[in-house]
Design an enzyme around this catalytic site. Structure first.
Site, PDB file in Angstrom:
ATOM      1  NE  ARG A   1      77.133 -31.445 -12.475  1.00 34.39           N
ATOM      2  CZ  ARG A   1      77.431 -30.357 -11.801  1.00 34.39           C
ATOM      3  NH1 ARG A   1      76.841 -29.215 -12.114  1.00 34.39           N
ATOM      4  NH2 ARG A   1      78.309 -30.377 -10.828  1.00 34.39           N
TER       5      ARG A   1
ATOM      6  CE  LYS B   1      76.229 -35.417  -7.347  1.00 32.38           C
ATOM      7  NZ  LYS B   1      76.766 -34.103  -6.964  1.00 32.38           N
ATOM      8  CG  ASN B   2      77.403 -35.338  -3.404  1.00 28.26           C
ATOM      9  OD1 ASN B   2      77.836 -35.096  -4.537  1.00 28.26           O
ATOM     10  ND2 ASN B   2      76.301 -34.797  -2.925  1.00 28.26           N
TER      11      ASN B   2
ATOM     12  CB  CYS C   1      76.249 -23.005  -8.651  1.00 33.27           C
ATOM     13  SG  CYS C   1      75.537 -23.782  -7.232  1.00 33.27           S
TER      14      CYS C   1
ATOM     15  CG  ASP D   1      72.049 -32.793  -1.880  1.00 31.92           C
ATOM     16  OD1 ASP D   1      71.967 -31.574  -2.091  1.00 31.92           O
ATOM     17  OD2 ASP D   1      73.139 -33.383  -1.752  1.00 31.92           O
TER      18      ASP D   1
ATOM     19  NE  ARG E   1      77.132 -25.130  -3.472  1.00 31.26           N
ATOM     20  CZ  ARG E   1      77.117 -26.297  -4.114  1.00 31.26           C
ATOM     21  NH1 ARG E   1      76.635 -26.378  -5.315  1.00 31.26           N
ATOM     22  NH2 ARG E   1      77.602 -27.372  -3.533  1.00 31.26           N
TER      23      ARG E   1
HETATM   24  C1  EPZ Z   1      77.903 -30.755  -0.555  1.00 35.57           C
HETATM   25  O1  EPZ Z   1      78.166 -29.480  -1.110  1.00 35.57           O
HETATM   26  C2  EPZ Z   1      77.265 -31.554  -1.644  1.00 35.57           C
HETATM   27  N1  EPZ Z   1      78.185 -31.672  -2.760  1.00 35.57           N
HETATM   28  C3  EPZ Z   1      75.960 -30.921  -2.069  1.00 35.57           C
HETATM   29  O2  EPZ Z   1      75.363 -31.771  -3.031  1.00 35.57           O
HETATM   30  C4  EPZ Z   1      75.049 -30.787  -0.848  1.00 35.57           C
HETATM   31  O3  EPZ Z   1      73.869 -30.098  -1.213  1.00 35.57           O
HETATM   32  C5  EPZ Z   1      75.762 -30.032   0.274  1.00 35.57           C
HETATM   33  O4  EPZ Z   1      77.027 -30.669   0.564  1.00 35.57           O
HETATM   34  C6  EPZ Z   1      74.968 -29.953   1.555  1.00 35.57           C
HETATM   35  O5  EPZ Z   1      74.638 -31.233   2.014  1.00 35.57           O
HETATM   36  C7  EPZ Z   1      79.157 -32.575  -2.725  1.00 35.57           C
HETATM   37  O6  EPZ Z   1      79.325 -33.326  -1.782  1.00 35.57           O
HETATM   38  C8  EPZ Z   1      80.041 -32.677  -3.921  1.00 35.57           C
HETATM   39  P1  EPZ Z   1      78.556 -27.261   2.155  1.00 35.57           P
HETATM   40  P2  EPZ Z   1      79.150 -28.461  -0.360  1.00 35.57           P
HETATM   41  O7  EPZ Z   1      79.974 -26.782   2.109  1.00 35.57           O
HETATM   42  O8  EPZ Z   1      80.256 -29.210   0.239  1.00 35.57           O
HETATM   43  C9  EPZ Z   1      78.009 -22.588   3.065  1.00 35.57           C
HETATM   44  C10 EPZ Z   1      74.016 -32.282  -4.925  1.00 35.57           C
HETATM   45  O9  EPZ Z   1      72.908 -32.007  -5.451  1.00 35.57           O
HETATM   46  N2  EPZ Z   1      79.477 -22.505   3.026  1.00 35.57           N
HETATM   47  O10 EPZ Z   1      78.144 -28.177   3.243  1.00 35.57           O
HETATM   48  O11 EPZ Z   1      79.448 -27.368  -1.313  1.00 35.57           O
HETATM   49  C11 EPZ Z   1      77.430 -22.859   1.681  1.00 35.57           C
HETATM   50  O12 EPZ Z   1      77.319 -21.696   0.917  1.00 35.57           O
HETATM   51  C12 EPZ Z   1      74.708 -31.255  -4.140  1.00 35.57           C
HETATM   52  O13 EPZ Z   1      74.574 -33.379  -5.043  1.00 35.57           O
HETATM   53  C13 EPZ Z   1      80.109 -21.325   3.371  1.00 35.57           C
HETATM   54  O14 EPZ Z   1      79.469 -20.324   3.716  1.00 35.57           O
HETATM   55  O15 EPZ Z   1      78.173 -27.911   0.744  1.00 35.57           O
HETATM   56  C14 EPZ Z   1      76.119 -23.503   2.013  1.00 35.57           C
HETATM   57  O16 EPZ Z   1      75.171 -22.515   2.268  1.00 35.57           O
HETATM   58  C15 EPZ Z   1      74.594 -29.850  -4.516  1.00 35.57           C
HETATM   59  N3  EPZ Z   1      81.477 -21.274   3.328  1.00 35.57           N
HETATM   60  C16 EPZ Z   1      76.417 -24.272   3.319  1.00 35.57           C
HETATM   61  O17 EPZ Z   1      77.617 -23.700   3.814  1.00 35.57           O
HETATM   62  C17 EPZ Z   1      82.220 -22.354   2.949  1.00 35.57           C
HETATM   63  O18 EPZ Z   1      83.448 -22.233   2.933  1.00 35.57           O
HETATM   64  C18 EPZ Z   1      76.633 -25.766   3.149  1.00 35.57           C
HETATM   65  O19 EPZ Z   1      77.614 -25.999   2.137  1.00 35.57           O
HETATM   66  C19 EPZ Z   1      81.581 -23.544   2.638  1.00 35.57           C
HETATM   67  C20 EPZ Z   1      80.199 -23.602   2.686  1.00 35.57           C
END
Ligand code: EPZ
Length: 419
Positions: free
Chosen positions: A400, A22-23, A118, A308, A123
């Site tokens: 989802r 999915k991701n 969320c 995850d 996030r």
């Molecule tokens: C991706 O989310 C995945 N989603 C998530 O999958 C997964 O948990 C996550 O990566 C971490 O591995 C998809 O790929 C669609 P991040 P993403 O940006 O890209 C902070 C699932 O269950 N951050 O790596 O949103 C953020 O708040 C899920 O399939 C900032 O501070 O994750 C978090 O604490 C849910 N500023 C951390 O970084 C930003 O601009 C990691 O988030 C971006 C992120």
């Protein structure tokens, strides 16, 4: 509304086919905005999030149509008609923000609803926005929307250092940089297999990317990208989830198409917990012969233990001998499954970012619900090991990210049905 009913206590035996990730699929769909030519994606999982992303692309003018006879291929094509990603779609799925980079690179403007917080954390998307600003975008946040434009017409390369290795920011910036003028470097980039998969597809479309699979990506922008065909990588989180299913229920499962090299951190802790994890010709075999031992784990960016998988591993540790400390370092609020697991008889205490799981001999079935995808599936895993009936509601979270979870498990001997 659908619910899932599980009667626990049956070991699993057989084979489960692991679908495309999915991701990986979500950013790959966003890549369809980067060209007018046809992009053919195969091994696409049938999931609600894929339907949401397809709806968003259609709104931008890119038609997403079934292709081929296997029901797992999508053909993307069309010209960008609208650069607005409306709140009604973005609120359903945060990954919608991945259209921002491609729209700016292609159309020089975008208006994308700001994703809210969320269930698992606040996030923010500040790193996405900062990177795009460094590439020449002018961005204002107004009325809940990201209003962005490129005054020079074309994004330009930049040396970007991410404050943390965000998966989404790395993807958005890589998508944008592939059509920017000149070279972009992304240091402290995320290196999840889904990012490597996106880079491979972009290269097949004519992008010039080096450092793939490392924490420093270098993208030499090109004026245009062309069509391509790409097969989506196997879902390492679906793999890990069924690995935990076999581990908690007992028995032996072959996870077909799974990639052991993409789940090394999880395989290590499963092994320490007493589970056999072995590569086979086209997949990974998971077998539990003896009891389970408690093992500590801490979530980290790839190649560390995935956030995850934290909820599913916690369900497993709930019935292990001894204690396990599970620490969540990626999201600030990803323990919502704890009270539900405790209602099933687990003994878990949360203190700050860590949960202490004291294993119990047996869980007992209960009506439960969860507010996110991985938490929901962890309750199904707990139900497989519990005495009596477990009823999981709010199944739309599961849909989802897991295709036919109840059918896949039932085919291997679980007593599970959708109601
Ligand atoms: C991706 O989310 C995945 N989603 C998530 O999958 C997964 O948990 C996550 O990566 C971490 O591995 C998809 O790929 C669609 P991040 P993403 O940006 O890209 C902070 C699932 O269950 N951050 O790596 O949103 C953020 O708040 C899920 O399939 C900032 O501070 O994750 C978090 O604490 C849910 N500023 C951390 O970084 C930003 O601009 C990691 O988030 C971006 C992120």
């Amino acid at each position: 509304m659908d619910r899932i009913l599980i009667r626990g206590g049956r070991p699993l035996e057989g084979e489960i086919v692991i679908g495309g990730a999915k991701n990986a699929a979500l950013p790959l769909l966003a890549a369809g905005l980067l060209t007018d030519e046809r992009l053919l994606l195969s091994n696409v999982p049938a999931l609600a999030d894929i339907a949401t992303m397809s709806e968003l692309l259609a709104q931008h003018g890119i038609a997403v149509e079934p292709a081929g006879a296997d029901g797992r291929s999508l053909s993307l094509g069309g010209a960008i008609r609208s650069t607005e990603a409306p709140y009604d779609i973005v609120r359903k799925m945060r990954a919608s923000v991945l259209v921002l980079g491609p729209l700016l690179a292609r159309a020089g403007e975008a208006r994308v609803s700001l994703p809210g917080g969320c269930a698992i954390g606040t996030r923010p998307v500040d790193l996405h926005l900062k990177g795009l600003e460094q590439m020449g975008a002018v961005i204002a946040l107004e009325g809940g929307y990201i209003n962005a434009r490129v005054p020079d017409g074309r994004l330009r390369g930049a040396a970007i250092v991410l404050a943390l290795p965000s998966v989404g920011a790395t993807e958005n910036l890589m998508l944008a940089a592939s059509l920017a003028e000149g070279e972009t470097s992304i240091a402290n980039a995320a290196r999840e297999p889904e990012i490597t998969d996106l880079a491979a597809c972009l290269c097949a479309m004519g992008a010039r990317i080096t450092g793939i699979g490392t924490d420093r990506l270098v993208i030499e922008g090109v004026p245009r990208l062309h069509g391509a065909a790409h097969r989506i990588v196997a879902d390492r989180i679906e793999t890990g989830t069924y690995a935990c299913a076999a581990a908690i229920a007992g028995g032996s499962l072959l996870l077909r198409h799974a990639r052991l090299d993409h789940m090394a951190a999880l395989a290590r802790v499963l092994h320490e917990a007493g589970i056999e994890v072995e590569a086979e010709a086209d997949g990974v075999r998971i077998r539990r012969r003896n009891g389970l031992r408690g093992v500590d784990a801490m979530t980290e960016p790839y190649p560390g233990f995935p956030t995850d998988m934290q909820a599913q591993f916690m369900a497993l540790m709930a019935v292990a001998e001894g204690a396990a400390m599970l620490t969540e370092t990626i999201f600030e609020n990803r323990f919502m499954h704890v009270p539900e697991l405790n209602r099933m008889g687990a003994r878990i205490n949360v203190h700050g970012a860590s949960a202490i799981v004291r294993g119990v001999a047996q869980l007992s079935g209960a009506p439960v619900m969860a507010t996110d995808l991985r938490a929901s599936v962890s309750l199904i895993l707990a139900g497989l090991a519990a005495r009596g009936e477990t009823m999981v509601s709010r199944v739309y979270h599961l849909d989802r990210g897991y295709e036919a979870v109840e059918r896949k498990l039932a085919a291997c001997g679980a007593d599970i049905e959708r109601i």
